[in-house]
Design an enzyme around this catalytic site. Structure first.
Site, PDB file in Angstrom:
ATOM      1  CD  GLU A  35     -21.898  56.534 -98.450  1.00  0.00           C
ATOM      2  OE1 GLU A  35     -22.746  56.598 -99.168  1.00  0.00           O
ATOM      3  OE2 GLU A  35     -20.757  56.600 -98.352  1.00  0.00           O
ATOM      4  CB  CYS A  43     -14.712  48.189-103.988  1.00  0.00           C
ATOM      5  SG  CYS A  43     -14.098  46.750-104.295  1.00  0.00           S
ATOM      6  CB  CYS A  48     -13.991  45.304-107.522  1.00  0.00           C
ATOM      7  SG  CYS A  48     -13.834  46.364-106.302  1.00  0.00           S
ATOM      8  CE  LYS A  51     -16.042  44.583-112.134  1.00  0.00           C
ATOM      9  NZ  LYS A  51     -15.652  46.078-112.720  1.00  0.00           N
ATOM     10  CE1 TYR A 178     -12.939  48.507-113.886  1.00  0.00           C
ATOM     11  CE2 TYR A 178     -12.198  50.495-114.842  1.00  0.00           C
ATOM     12  CZ  TYR A 178     -12.828  49.895-113.533  1.00  0.00           C
ATOM     13  OH  TYR A 178     -13.307  50.620-112.779  1.00  0.00           O
ATOM     14  CD  GLU A 182     -13.653  43.786-115.075  1.00  0.00           C
ATOM     15  OE1 GLU A 182     -12.365  43.569-114.419  1.00  0.00           O
ATOM     16  OE2 GLU A 182     -14.560  44.447-114.380  1.00  0.00           O
ATOM     17  CG  HIS A 437       7.182  21.606-115.589  1.00  0.00           C
ATOM     18  ND1 HIS A 437       6.488  22.151-116.548  1.00  0.00           N
ATOM     19  CD2 HIS A 437       6.922  20.137-115.414  1.00  0.00           C
ATOM     20  CE1 HIS A 437       6.357  21.185-117.433  1.00  0.00           C
ATOM     21  NE2 HIS A 437       6.517  20.221-116.878  1.00  0.00           N
ATOM     22  CD  GLU A 442       6.567  25.576-116.411  1.00  0.00           C
ATOM     23  OE1 GLU A 442       7.664  25.371-116.450  1.00  0.00           O
ATOM     24  OE2 GLU A 442       5.455  24.731-116.556  1.00  0.00           O
TER      25      GLU A 442
END
Length: 448
Positions: A35, A43, A48, A51, A178, A182, A437, A442
């Site tokens: 890496e 992510c 994500c 964010k 998206y 966002e 409820h 619902e």
């Protein structure tokens, strides 16, 4: 001397790469992962997770305003961008450390260098070291796409937006997917003037049209400005640091920052896959079969780099399936149909299965049930925003083909409902379930 130094060499330590590494190691493989930046991937590091934390932070502006109608009083309330930003970045550090510990606990060797493919079983590290591996897994993810135009170097992407020194008073966002919407919701809620600029007149392509229209109406009422059919011509920086944004057929817009969110492309540039006879797709993606194997039998790929479904949970499943298939003697395919997804816009929307348009094209005879309602939370707020839920069913069986929602907490509600859609339940099954409820959820069993 062994023929290979490693049973598996993974390039990229994001969600898919980490899962594949640790599961393969648990199956007894000798594994190394390379890496070049930090462990955790898009992510965790620049996507994500941070964010969503910004989304939470931005919601307090609305919650504090609504609180007065619920009897609360706040004096001297103020917002400090630097405090929120630094808290978010510290949590990124925490998660990065947890991912590193996961690899360490599974005895996966971490190599913090860029790695490129040099053949079916060989990898070269940035330090010059050559590595031989029986299998190679490419899990390098995607990278923000920035269109070419004069002054594009003045723009930032979702990689840099988490590190802003100060909150921009005027923000222009390029794109209407998206990521764009966002961040538009985040910065609008924090008091910035946000202008969304798009080449077409469609937002959130691929989501249900009724939900897209509802989101457009609500965000415009919240003060987000849209400019459609407006390609960028150029961006010029003023002496005071402000930016003049020139759009086709429009007067220039003055901005403090321009965020480009026009999509992501597979991060395959310079990866060397051609040395193993692997030809990339039109978008730079790595073509793979249902077991994530490339055209080279010893090289696999998972996650966004394959451009199948660009979602973190999908990459994780693909990484798990790869490791179980190759090292666990358990051939496993990942079903990419009926995958739930969400947009953490304000309000958020979420969906699973076919949209109304897709269902009509595929099945012809369908029936659409819906509920258009004002969320109870908004009754005391000075907002007339309405939620919208849609259930798309096949006729005459009543089988649910798709479920789409916009409103507060829509993603949280959808996750459980997505199980029912994937299981092939019918509208009658929903109707037979007693409503909980009072709740927004619902509405799922009350739709007409």
């Amino acid at each position: 001397m062994p023929e290979y130094e490693y049973d598996l060499f993974v390039i990229g330590a994001g969600s898919g790469g980490v899962r594949a590494s640790r599961v393969a190691a648990a199956h007894g493989a000798k594994v190394a992962v390379a890496e070049e930046y930090r462990v955790g991937g898009t992510c965790v590091i620049r996507g994500c997770v941070p964010k969503k934390l910004l989304v939470y932070g931005s919601h307090f502006a609305e919650d504090l305003e609504d609180a007065e109608n619920y009897g609360w009083s706040f004096e001297g309330a103020s917002f400090d961008w630097g405090r929120l930003r630094d808290h978010v970045l510290r949590d990124v550090d925490r998660l990065n450390g947890l991912y590193e510990k996961t690899l360490e606990s599974h005895k996966v060797e971490r190599i913090m260098e860029r790695a490129t493919v040099t053949g079916p079983h060989s990898v070269k590290l940035a330090s010059g070291r050559e590595v031989a591996a029986k299998y190679i897994l490419v899990a390098v993810g995607g990278w923000p796409f920035v269109p070419e135009f004069e002054g594009s170097e003045h723009c930032i992407t979702s990689n840099e937006v988490f590190h802003l020194d100060k909150l921009p008073k005027r923000l222009v966002i390029a794109g209407a997917g998206y990521i764009a919407l966002e961040f538009a919701g985040i910065f609008n809620a924090l008091g910035c003037h946000v202008t969304v600029v798009n080449r077409s007149n469609v937002i959130l392509r691929g989501y249900d049209e009724a939900l897209r229209d509802r989101l457009l109406q609500i965000t415009m009422s919240r003060g987000i400005e849209y400019k459609f059919h407006c390609p960028f011509q150029k961006i010029e920086r003023r002496e005071d640091g402000a930016l003049d944004v020139h759009l086709e057929g429009q007067d220039p817009i003055v901005a403090d920052q321009v965020l480009v969110a026009t999509g992501r492309k597979p991060n395959t540039a310079g990866l060397g896959l051609e040395t193993a006879g692997i030809a990339l797709g039109e978008k730079g993606e790595i073509p793979v079969d249902e077991y994530s194997k490339t055209s080279c039998d010893s090289i696999y790929a998972v996650g966004d780099v394959t451009d199948r479904v660009q979602l973190t949970p999908v990459a994780i499943r693909e990484g798990q399936a790869f490791a179980d298939t190759v090292f666990g003697d358990k051939p496993t395919k990942v079903d990419h149909s009926c995958v739930p997804s969400a947009v953490f816009s304000q309000p958020p929307l979420a969906g699973v299965g076919l949209t109304e348009g897709e269902a009509r094209n595929s099945y012809g005879n369908i029936r659409v049930y819906s509920s258009d309602f004002r969320p109870m939370k908004n009754v005391f707020a000075n907002r007339a925003e309405r939620g919208l839920y849609k259930l798309i069913c096949e006729e005459p069986s009543g089988r649910v083909l798709g479920l789409h929602m916009i409103g507060p907490e829509a993603p949280e509600i959808l996750q459980a409902a997505a199980i029912a859609v994937r299981a092939g339940l019918t509208k009658a099954d929903f109707d037979a379930t007693v409503a909980l409820h009072p709740s927004m959820a619902e509405e799922l069993v009350l739709m007409k």
